[in-house]
Design a protein around this motif. Sequence first.
Motif: not given
Length: 110
Positions: A5-6, A13, A16, A20, A38, A66
Amino acid sequence: MNVIVHIDETNKWPTVLSNLSHLHEHWQQSHDDGIIELLVNGEAVTQVRQDADINLTDLYRRGIDVAVCNNSLQQRQILPKQLQAESRIVPSGIVELVNKQHQGFAYIKP
Protein backbone atom coordinates in the motif's frame (compact mmCIF):
# COMPACT_ATOMS: atom_id res chain seq x y z
CA MET A 1 -1.25 -12.86 -1.38
CA ASN A 2 1.20 -10.04 -0.66
CA VAL A 3 0.16 -6.39 -0.82
CA ILE A 4 2.02 -3.09 -0.89
CA VAL A 5 0.00 0.00 0.00
CA HIS A 6 1.50 3.31 -1.11
CA ILE A 7 1.02 6.72 0.46
CA ASP A 8 2.70 9.94 -0.62
CA GLU A 9 0.08 12.55 0.31
CA THR A 10 -0.48 13.60 3.93
CA ASN A 11 -4.24 14.03 3.48
CA LYS A 12 -4.56 10.34 2.49
CA TRP A 13 -3.53 8.99 5.93
CA PRO A 14 -7.10 8.37 7.21
CA THR A 15 -8.00 6.42 4.07
CA VAL A 16 -4.77 4.41 4.08
CA LEU A 17 -5.09 3.49 7.76
CA SER A 18 -8.71 2.45 7.23
CA ASN A 19 -7.79 0.36 4.18
CA LEU A 20 -4.99 -1.38 6.08
CA SER A 21 -7.27 -2.11 9.02
CA HIS A 22 -10.00 -3.57 6.81
CA LEU A 23 -7.53 -5.68 4.84
CA HIS A 24 -5.90 -7.06 7.97
CA GLU A 25 -9.29 -7.83 9.58
CA HIS A 26 -10.46 -9.63 6.46
CA TRP A 27 -7.32 -11.74 6.36
CA GLN A 28 -7.73 -12.61 10.04
CA GLN A 29 -11.37 -13.67 9.56
CA SER A 30 -10.75 -15.64 6.39
CA HIS A 31 -7.48 -17.15 7.65
CA ASP A 32 -5.65 -15.74 4.64
CA ASP A 33 -2.08 -14.77 5.07
CA GLY A 34 0.58 -12.81 3.33
CA ILE A 35 2.73 -9.76 3.73
CA ILE A 36 1.23 -6.30 4.05
CA GLU A 37 3.69 -3.46 3.52
CA LEU A 38 2.98 0.23 3.75
CA LEU A 39 5.37 2.31 1.67
CA VAL A 40 5.57 5.95 2.74
CA ASN A 41 7.24 8.56 0.56
CA GLY A 42 6.82 12.17 -0.51
CA GLU A 43 5.21 14.56 1.94
CA ALA A 44 3.56 11.68 3.83
CA VAL A 45 6.89 10.85 5.53
CA THR A 46 6.33 13.80 7.87
CA GLN A 47 3.63 11.75 9.61
CA VAL A 48 6.02 8.90 10.44
CA ARG A 49 7.97 11.10 12.84
CA GLN A 50 7.62 10.38 16.55
CA ASP A 51 5.94 13.76 17.13
CA ALA A 52 3.38 13.30 14.33
CA ASP A 53 -0.40 13.17 14.68
CA ILE A 54 -0.46 9.67 13.17
CA ASN A 55 0.38 6.79 15.52
CA LEU A 56 1.58 3.69 13.70
CA THR A 57 1.76 1.42 16.76
CA ASP A 58 -1.37 -0.50 15.72
CA LEU A 59 0.15 -1.27 12.32
CA TYR A 60 3.32 -2.59 13.91
CA ARG A 61 1.30 -4.77 16.31
CA ARG A 62 -0.59 -6.25 13.39
CA GLY A 63 2.66 -7.18 11.66
CA ILE A 64 2.32 -4.58 8.91
CA ASP A 65 5.74 -3.54 7.63
CA VAL A 66 6.16 0.23 7.40
CA ALA A 67 8.82 1.16 4.84
CA VAL A 68 9.89 4.80 4.59
CA CYS A 69 11.71 6.36 1.62
CA ASN A 70 15.13 7.68 2.58
CA ASN A 71 15.13 10.11 -0.35
CA SER A 72 11.95 11.72 0.98
CA LEU A 73 13.39 11.86 4.49
CA GLN A 74 16.55 13.56 3.27
CA GLN A 75 14.59 16.08 1.19
CA ARG A 76 12.70 17.07 4.35
CA GLN A 77 15.74 16.86 6.64
CA ILE A 78 14.14 14.16 8.81
CA LEU A 79 16.64 11.94 10.61
CA PRO A 80 16.08 8.20 11.08
CA LYS A 81 16.15 8.63 14.88
CA GLN A 82 13.10 10.94 14.58
CA LEU A 83 10.90 8.17 13.16
CA GLN A 84 8.42 6.06 15.07
CA ALA A 85 9.80 2.75 16.27
CA GLU A 86 9.76 -0.21 13.91
CA SER A 87 9.81 1.95 10.77
CA ARG A 88 12.13 0.53 8.15
CA ILE A 89 14.03 2.88 5.87
CA VAL A 90 14.39 1.94 2.21
CA PRO A 91 16.81 3.80 -0.08
CA SER A 92 14.16 4.79 -2.64
CA GLY A 93 10.39 4.53 -2.51
CA ILE A 94 10.00 4.11 -6.25
CA VAL A 95 12.59 1.33 -6.33
CA GLU A 96 10.80 -0.41 -3.44
CA LEU A 97 7.52 -0.25 -5.36
CA VAL A 98 9.07 -1.65 -8.53
CA ASN A 99 10.81 -4.47 -6.63
CA LYS A 100 7.67 -5.46 -4.74
CA GLN A 101 5.54 -5.45 -7.88
CA HIS A 102 8.19 -7.56 -9.61
CA GLN A 103 7.92 -10.01 -6.68
CA GLY A 104 4.17 -10.28 -7.28
CA PHE A 105 2.85 -7.88 -4.62
CA ALA A 106 -0.54 -6.35 -5.37
CA TYR A 107 -0.26 -2.54 -5.51
CA ILE A 108 -2.79 -0.31 -3.76
CA LYS A 109 -2.72 3.48 -3.79
CA PRO A 110 -5.81 5.13 -2.29
